[in-house]
Design a protein around this motif. Sequence first.
Motif, mmCIF file in Angstrom:
data_model
loop_
_atom_site.group_PDB
_atom_site.id
_atom_site.type_symbol
_atom_site.label_atom_id
_atom_site.label_comp_id
_atom_site.label_asym_id
_atom_site.label_seq_id
_atom_site.Cartn_x
_atom_site.Cartn_y
_atom_site.Cartn_z
ATOM 1 N N THR A 32 37.782 9.228 9.731
ATOM 2 C CA THR A 32 37.189 10.338 10.455
ATOM 3 C C THR A 32 36.339 9.825 11.609
ATOM 4 O OG1 THR A 32 37.140 11.670 8.446
ATOM 5 C CG2 THR A 32 35.696 12.341 10.236
ATOM 6 N N PHE A 90 33.462 10.919 14.402
ATOM 7 C CA PHE A 90 32.474 11.947 14.733
ATOM 8 C C PHE A 90 32.494 12.190 16.245
ATOM 9 C CE2 PHE A 90 28.119 13.155 15.965
ATOM 10 C CZ PHE A 90 28.020 14.339 15.248
ATOM 11 N N ASP A 91 32.705 13.428 16.609
ATOM 12 C CA ASP A 91 32.786 13.809 18.024
ATOM 13 C C ASP A 91 31.366 14.050 18.533
ATOM 14 O OD1 ASP A 91 33.525 14.576 20.505
ATOM 15 O OD2 ASP A 91 34.669 16.355 19.901
ATOM 16 N N TRP A 92 30.747 12.975 19.034
ATOM 17 C CA TRP A 92 29.370 13.095 19.522
ATOM 18 C C TRP A 92 29.295 13.689 20.916
ATOM 19 C CZ3 TRP A 92 28.796 9.921 23.818
ATOM 20 C CH2 TRP A 92 29.735 8.891 23.945
#
Length: 389
Positions: free
Chosen positions: A32, A34-36
Motif C-alpha cells: 500500500t 500512502f497518497d500524501w
Amino acid sequence: MGCTSCATGANGQPKGCKNNGTCGTDGCNKLTVFDWLSNMSLPENMEPFSAVEVRFKNGRKLFFQNPENLSLSIGDIVATEASPGHDIGIVTLTGELVRVQMKKKKQPTNLEELPKIYRKATQKDIDVWQKVRDRETDMQKRSREIAMGLGLQMKISDVEFQGDGSKVIFYYTAEDRVDFRQLIKDFARTFNTRIEMKQVGFRQEAARLGGIGSCGRELCCSTWLTDFRSVNTSAARYQQLSLNPQKLAGQCGKLKCCLNYELDTYLEALETFPKTDIKLKTEKGSASCQKIDIFKGSLWYAYDKDGMNWHELKSDRVNEIIALNNKGKSVASLEEYIEETVVSQDKVFNNVVGQDSLTRFDQPKRSKNKKRRNKNRNKNKKRNTRNNA
C-alpha cells in the motif's frame, strides 16, 4: 496493518471483508502506498496526471493510462488492457504521486506507451473474476502432479487467472534451468486455456507465503520489505558472526536480508581499526591478531612463540605501534600498551519485588493438613500431661 473490516480467522486468513488480502480499503497489504499529495491542489494551468497504478495478485503492480478520464479512487476495481482480452485489478494509487512512482521504478512517463483502462468493472466482470479465482487452488494441485509426473526439478508456487479467464500464469521456483515445453503442452491440454510460465525467486516465494523468523517476528519480506538486495557472506564476516548456514539462512534458504541492516554501521566502525593481517613487531617477537571486538574497540594479540597468552589492546594503541613499525622502530613489548580497565563491582541481584531469597522454591511446602495434625497432637499431649498430674 489491517483494514477496519478485517480480522483473523481460525485458519489464519483474514475475515471480515473476506477478500483474503485484497480488500477494497487496501489497508491489509504491504504494498500500500500512502497518497500524501491527495489533499494538495495542483498549480494553475496544470492538468492532473492521468496514469493509474493497479495491483493484481502476488503483489504485481502495473501502470495504466486513463484515456476516458474515469473518476477513479483507491480501491476501485477496474478492467484493464491485457494480451489477450482484459484483466481485473484494484486501483492502488492515482494522481500526481503515480508520476513519482514511475520515476522511482525507472519507467517512462509517456502515457501513450502505457496500456489502457477500459472501464470500471461491472458486476458481471467481478463474478467471472471471482469464479476463475476459485479454481486456482485445484489447478495448482493438478499442475504439481503433472510436473512431478514429468520429473521436472521445479516447484509451482502459485497460479493466477487473468480476469476474463482467457489466460493462466503459473509461478514457479527452480534451482536450474527447466525445459517445460512438454509441460506447457500438457497444461494446455488439461486446462484448455492459454498458458504462461513465470519464474520467481525464492525470496519472493517466502514473501508471498509469510511466516515467523528466528527473531520471533513476522518475516520482513512479507510485512514491509519490498526490494530484495543481494546479501553476501562478507556481511556476516564484518559483523563477526559465525559462518553457520543454518543460522544465517532464512526460510527461503538464502542469507537473511537483515544481515544488511547494520552492515554500514559496522563498516564505519571498522574504518578506525587496523588491518588484522598486519603483525606487530616487538623486541619479544612478532605478534599476530587473534580476535577483535568492535563494540569495545579492542583487539587481542598473541606472540608467535606464545600463542596461548592473548593481550588486549585498544585500536588507537595498535595504530601507534603500527606507525612506529612503519618507521622502522619496534616497541619493547605489548604489555606496555595494555590499558587496565577497572570493573565496577555492582550488585548483581537486586531485591525488586521483595523476594530476596533465590532458594525459596527449593524447600518443599508443608501442607496445611500436616500443620493441623501437629497442632492437634500437641494439644492432646498437653491434655494428657494435665490429666496424669
